[in-house]
Design an enzyme around this catalytic site. Sequence first.
Site, PDB file in Angstrom:
ATOM      1  N   ASN A 107      15.039  31.292   4.876  1.00 42.45           N
ATOM      2  CA  ASN A 107      13.718  31.666   5.382  1.00 42.45           C
ATOM      3  C   ASN A 107      12.938  32.350   4.280  1.00 42.45           C
ATOM      4  OD1 ASN A 107      11.673  32.149   7.453  1.00 42.45           O
ATOM      5  ND2 ASN A 107      12.298  34.300   7.313  1.00 42.45           N
ATOM      6  N   HIS A 109      10.109  35.166   3.909  1.00 43.03           N
ATOM      7  CA  HIS A 109       9.539  36.235   4.726  1.00 43.03           C
ATOM      8  C   HIS A 109       8.516  37.014   3.904  1.00 43.03           C
ATOM      9  CE1 HIS A 109       9.335  39.299   7.862  1.00 43.03           C
ATOM     10  NE2 HIS A 109       9.429  40.203   6.917  1.00 43.03           N
ATOM     11  N   SER A 136      10.202  37.724   0.344  1.00 44.18           N
ATOM     12  CA  SER A 136      11.662  37.625   0.183  1.00 44.18           C
ATOM     13  C   SER A 136      12.145  36.270   0.688  1.00 44.18           C
ATOM     14  CB  SER A 136      12.373  38.711   1.001  1.00 44.18           C
ATOM     15  OG  SER A 136      11.917  40.008   0.676  1.00 44.18           O
ATOM     16  N   THR A 141      20.340  34.884   9.395  1.00 43.14           N
ATOM     17  CA  THR A 141      21.473  35.318  10.217  1.00 43.14           C
ATOM     18  C   THR A 141      20.939  35.680  11.604  1.00 43.14           C
ATOM     19  OG1 THR A 141      21.197  37.622   9.537  1.00 43.14           O
ATOM     20  CG2 THR A 141      22.712  36.264   8.220  1.00 43.14           C
ATOM     21  N   ASP A 145      15.411  38.546  10.260  1.00 43.19           N
ATOM     22  CA  ASP A 145      15.018  38.906   8.886  1.00 43.19           C
ATOM     23  C   ASP A 145      15.975  39.912   8.259  1.00 43.19           C
ATOM     24  OD1 ASP A 145      11.684  38.934  10.169  1.00 43.19           O
ATOM     25  OD2 ASP A 145      12.812  37.267   9.315  1.00 43.19           O
TER      26      ASP A 145
END
Length: 214
Positions: A107, A109, A136, A141, A145
């Site tokens: 991801n 972010h 980031s 998980t 985030d």
Amino acid sequence: MKRIVVLISGSGSNLQALLDCASAGQLGGEVVAVISNKAEAYGLERARLAGAATAVVANGDYPDREAFDAALMDIIDGYQPDLVALAGFMRILTPGFVRHYQGRMLNIHPSLLPKYQGLHTHRRAIEAGDGEHGASVHFVTEELDGGPVILQARVPIFEGDDEAQVAARVLVQEHAIYPLVTRWFCEGRLAMQDGKAWLDGHELPPQGYAAQDD
Ligand SMILES: Nc1nc2c(c(=O)[nH]1)N[C@@H](CN(C=O)c1ccc(C(=O)N[C@@H](CCC(=O)O)C(=O)O)cc1)CN2
Ligand SMILES: NCC(=O)N[C@@H]1O[C@H](COP(=O)([O-])[O-])[C@@H](O)[C@H]1O
């Protein structure tokens, strides 16, 4: 060539960065499908123009998160991805979904994690009076985030900046770091193990590597 499925909800500028990198032969993989939970997402048009398959799985069509995630998983697995890349995908994913793709789902972010997990990150950074902000790339998980960070890029926040100015400054960095991390994964250099991110066999620090300015 690694197979990448990208999940979006909106404009898809991060998707476009991945598509551009792939078409330049620099991604180490191909975006085989783009899936959105919003039918109106402009990112679907970007995908079509790039020749990638597209699908819409609208969360409003399902009674709950688990049913949505099960339908989404079914569509994704039909493309046999090596990597699932969330790119402005705006749904919190269930533990079962995350476990199914753990270690091969990334991801991007818009904050310097662990600061500002969740939404409205630019506004929160401005309101906090932060002098810097950024983006980031992390493994996904169950913790929203909260996954191990791989790479971060920093930008300044200037006096008087509004949310749009900060968002635009951060987005430039997002478009640089997401393709880079995706390439690392496609090249087999990046892995998640014991809840940590590892690059070239070395455990990354909690906030990952810091992207260097040009
Ligand atoms: N289990 C996980 N799911 C998701 C993660 C993650 O790390 N673990 N990353 C997010 C991406 N994201 C921020 O980067 C994010 C996306 C969505 C939300 C959120 O609150 N969504 C709301 C709906 C908001 C909307 O529709 O505008 C919700 O799902 O109820 C927070 C953070 C992707 N998923
Ligand atoms: N929590 C997820 C989140 O806020 N993601 C952010 O949404 C924007 C999507 O832009 P894009 O659709 O143009 O890539 C990007 O800034 C991305 O970091």
